[in-house]
Write an enzyme that holds these catalytic residues in place. Sequence first.
Site, mmCIF file in Angstrom:
data_model
loop_
_atom_site.group_PDB
_atom_site.id
_atom_site.type_symbol
_atom_site.label_atom_id
_atom_site.label_comp_id
_atom_site.label_asym_id
_atom_site.label_seq_id
_atom_site.Cartn_x
_atom_site.Cartn_y
_atom_site.Cartn_z
ATOM 1 N N ASP A 130 0.851 -1.189 0.000
ATOM 2 C CA ASP A 130 0.000 0.000 0.000
ATOM 3 C C ASP A 130 0.887 1.240 0.000
ATOM 4 O OD1 ASP A 130 -2.297 -1.541 0.222
ATOM 5 O OD2 ASP A 130 -2.553 -1.207 2.369
ATOM 6 N N ARG A 180 -1.176 -0.862 -8.534
ATOM 7 C CA ARG A 180 -2.563 -0.534 -8.185
ATOM 8 C C ARG A 180 -2.662 0.991 -8.238
ATOM 9 N NH1 ARG A 180 -3.694 -1.154 -2.176
ATOM 10 N NH2 ARG A 180 -4.151 -3.365 -2.514
HETATM 11 C C1 LIG Z 1 -8.653 -1.479 -3.190
HETATM 12 C C2 LIG Z 1 -8.243 -0.123 -2.722
HETATM 13 C C3 LIG Z 1 -6.961 0.057 -2.230
HETATM 14 C C4 LIG Z 1 -6.540 1.321 -1.828
HETATM 15 N N1 LIG Z 1 -5.241 1.499 -1.425
HETATM 16 C C5 LIG Z 1 -4.822 2.735 -1.120
HETATM 17 C C6 LIG Z 1 -3.457 2.988 -0.810
HETATM 18 O O1 LIG Z 1 -2.605 2.086 -0.807
HETATM 19 N N2 LIG Z 1 -3.098 4.264 -0.510
HETATM 20 C C7 LIG Z 1 -3.997 5.298 -0.515
HETATM 21 O O2 LIG Z 1 -3.608 6.436 -0.260
HETATM 22 N N3 LIG Z 1 -5.303 5.074 -0.780
HETATM 23 C C8 LIG Z 1 -5.726 3.829 -1.085
HETATM 24 N N4 LIG Z 1 -7.044 3.640 -1.387
HETATM 25 C C9 LIG Z 1 -8.033 4.722 -1.133
HETATM 26 C C10 LIG Z 1 -8.170 5.648 -2.323
HETATM 27 O O3 LIG Z 1 -6.991 6.385 -2.490
HETATM 28 C C11 LIG Z 1 -9.348 6.616 -2.130
HETATM 29 O O4 LIG Z 1 -9.172 7.358 -0.960
HETATM 30 C C12 LIG Z 1 -10.699 5.940 -2.068
HETATM 31 O O5 LIG Z 1 -10.767 4.813 -2.900
HETATM 32 C C13 LIG Z 1 -11.789 6.903 -2.515
HETATM 33 O O6 LIG Z 1 -11.601 7.290 -3.838
HETATM 34 P P1 LIG Z 1 -12.508 6.769 -5.055
HETATM 35 O O7 LIG Z 1 -11.615 6.454 -6.195
HETATM 36 O O8 LIG Z 1 -13.356 5.659 -4.616
HETATM 37 O O9 LIG Z 1 -13.309 8.038 -5.547
HETATM 38 P P2 LIG Z 1 -14.124 9.149 -4.777
HETATM 39 O O10 LIG Z 1 -14.202 10.286 -5.752
HETATM 40 O O11 LIG Z 1 -13.613 9.422 -3.431
HETATM 41 O O12 LIG Z 1 -15.541 8.486 -4.643
HETATM 42 C C14 LIG Z 1 -16.366 8.166 -5.754
HETATM 43 C C15 LIG Z 1 -17.692 7.667 -5.247
HETATM 44 O O13 LIG Z 1 -17.490 6.418 -4.580
HETATM 45 C C16 LIG Z 1 -18.272 6.340 -3.409
HETATM 46 N N5 LIG Z 1 -17.370 6.203 -2.251
HETATM 47 C C17 LIG Z 1 -16.047 6.456 -2.199
HETATM 48 N N6 LIG Z 1 -15.548 6.192 -0.969
HETATM 49 C C18 LIG Z 1 -16.577 5.753 -0.238
HETATM 50 C C19 LIG Z 1 -16.737 5.328 1.101
HETATM 51 N N7 LIG Z 1 -15.705 5.282 1.939
HETATM 52 N N8 LIG Z 1 -17.952 4.946 1.502
HETATM 53 C C20 LIG Z 1 -19.012 4.961 0.647
HETATM 54 N N9 LIG Z 1 -18.938 5.360 -0.624
HETATM 55 C C21 LIG Z 1 -17.759 5.761 -1.057
HETATM 56 C C22 LIG Z 1 -19.103 7.598 -3.377
HETATM 57 O O14 LIG Z 1 -20.326 7.335 -4.012
HETATM 58 C C23 LIG Z 1 -18.311 8.570 -4.178
HETATM 59 O O15 LIG Z 1 -19.109 9.550 -4.747
HETATM 60 C C24 LIG Z 1 -7.471 2.405 -1.850
HETATM 61 C C25 LIG Z 1 -8.745 2.210 -2.366
HETATM 62 C C26 LIG Z 1 -9.138 0.983 -2.808
HETATM 63 C C27 LIG Z 1 -10.503 0.821 -3.386
#
Ligand SMILES: Cc1cc2nc3c(=O)[nH]c(=O)nc-3n(C[C@H](O)[C@H](O)[C@H](O)COP(=O)(O)OP(=O)(O)OC[C@H]3O[C@@H](n4cnc5c(N)ncnc54)[C@H](O)[C@@H]3O)c2cc1C
Length: 303
Positions: A130, A180
């Site tokens: 991560d 990723r």
């Molecule tokens: C498999 C995976 C691994 C990850 N690993 C890392 C990492 O190593 N380092 C790091 O910094 N970040 C990591 N992240 C987190 C990532 O960086 C984002 O903070 C997170 O995924 C929210 O961004 P989004 O792309 O979903 O889009 P966003 O623009 O935040 O969200 C898009 C839509 O998704 C939905 N949504 C998003 N988050 C949520 C929530 N928590 N609850 C409910 N609905 C939600 C909402 O409907 C929102 O409108 C990871 C995420 C995933 C899915």
Amino acid sequence: MLRQTLLFLSERNDLKKVLFKLPYARGMAGRFVAGDTSEEALAVAKRLNDRGFRVTLDLLGESVLERAEAERAAAEYAESLAEINAHEATTTISLKLTQLGLDIDTDFCYENLLGIVRQADELGNFVRIDMEDSEHTQTTLEVFYRVFERYRNVGIVIQSYLYRSEDDIAGLVEMGAPVRLCKGAYNEPASVAFQDKREVDANYVRLMKMLLDGGAPTAIASHDERMIDATLEHVSKNGISGDAFEIQMLYGVRRDYQRQLVDNGLNMRIYLPYGSQWYSYFMRRMAERPANLLFVVRAAFGD
Ligand SMILES: Cc1cc2nc3c(=O)[nH]c(=O)nc-3n(C[C@H](O)[C@H](O)[C@H](O)COP(=O)(O)OP(=O)(O)OC[C@H]3O[C@@H](n4cnc5c(N)ncnc54)[C@H](O)[C@@H]3O)c2cc1C
């Protein structure tokens, strides 16, 4: 504003101590965390497998400053890999380098990681590193490069909110490294990261194309249908195979959408955290979508 506050609170250890004592606190985190033990997590992982989802297991924990604690985390990962193998679960592992001692000593962290990756290699499994806050980006990449020189069953995470990510991805594609791609979950200053969501999203799409066009084994980690749609459009236009990438989402987030994508034949992996150190993880999920606060408060009071 609320997002910044929640992210700030996610780093407050004193608040964590208070929250740990609240009777409902652990239950509130239950939607996003599989359980306290690897046994509980594996049971959830197997159920997800049965429904067509791949899994990556994450033992919660970060910012470790004691050698013994980092060694304990490494040992727990080793145990987890053995259990995954014994149960024939379709699950990899994801870990954070500060959990393995990155803030203590880089070589110490490298050795801890190397041991886990070696064992995963012997078992035919895969380890994802991560990405943490920008203070750790460079050292995390350096440790990854060292291990990747020796083993190919290890991958890294790149965040589209960082300005540097385009250069990092160019190098990673050249190496054929598994990446990723996510937007990024930490509170970063304008000196290193885009502050405007539209810029973060535009960069995400740009980086996604670089990865897929470059043939890197790619994981599209996002719950945002605009990011997923852009990916699907790009692979369809360019004749890229469905096996060249997988979509990844967090356990408990947009479950209907996860189901829909699997039903449409896409490879989907669920990031499944477990362990007693759930506080920071949970608070970051709240920061991403403050509406979740309402959900957990309702759950806590039996609505
Ligand atoms: C498999 C995976 C691994 C990850 N690993 C890392 C990492 O190593 N380092 C790091 O910094 N970040 C990591 N992240 C987190 C990532 O960086 C984002 O903070 C997170 O995924 C929210 O961004 P989004 O792309 O979903 O889009 P966003 O623009 O935040 O969200 C898009 C839509 O998704 C939905 N949504 C998003 N988050 C949520 C929530 N928590 N609850 C409910 N609905 C939600 C909402 O409907 C929102 O409108 C990871 C995420 C995933 C899915």
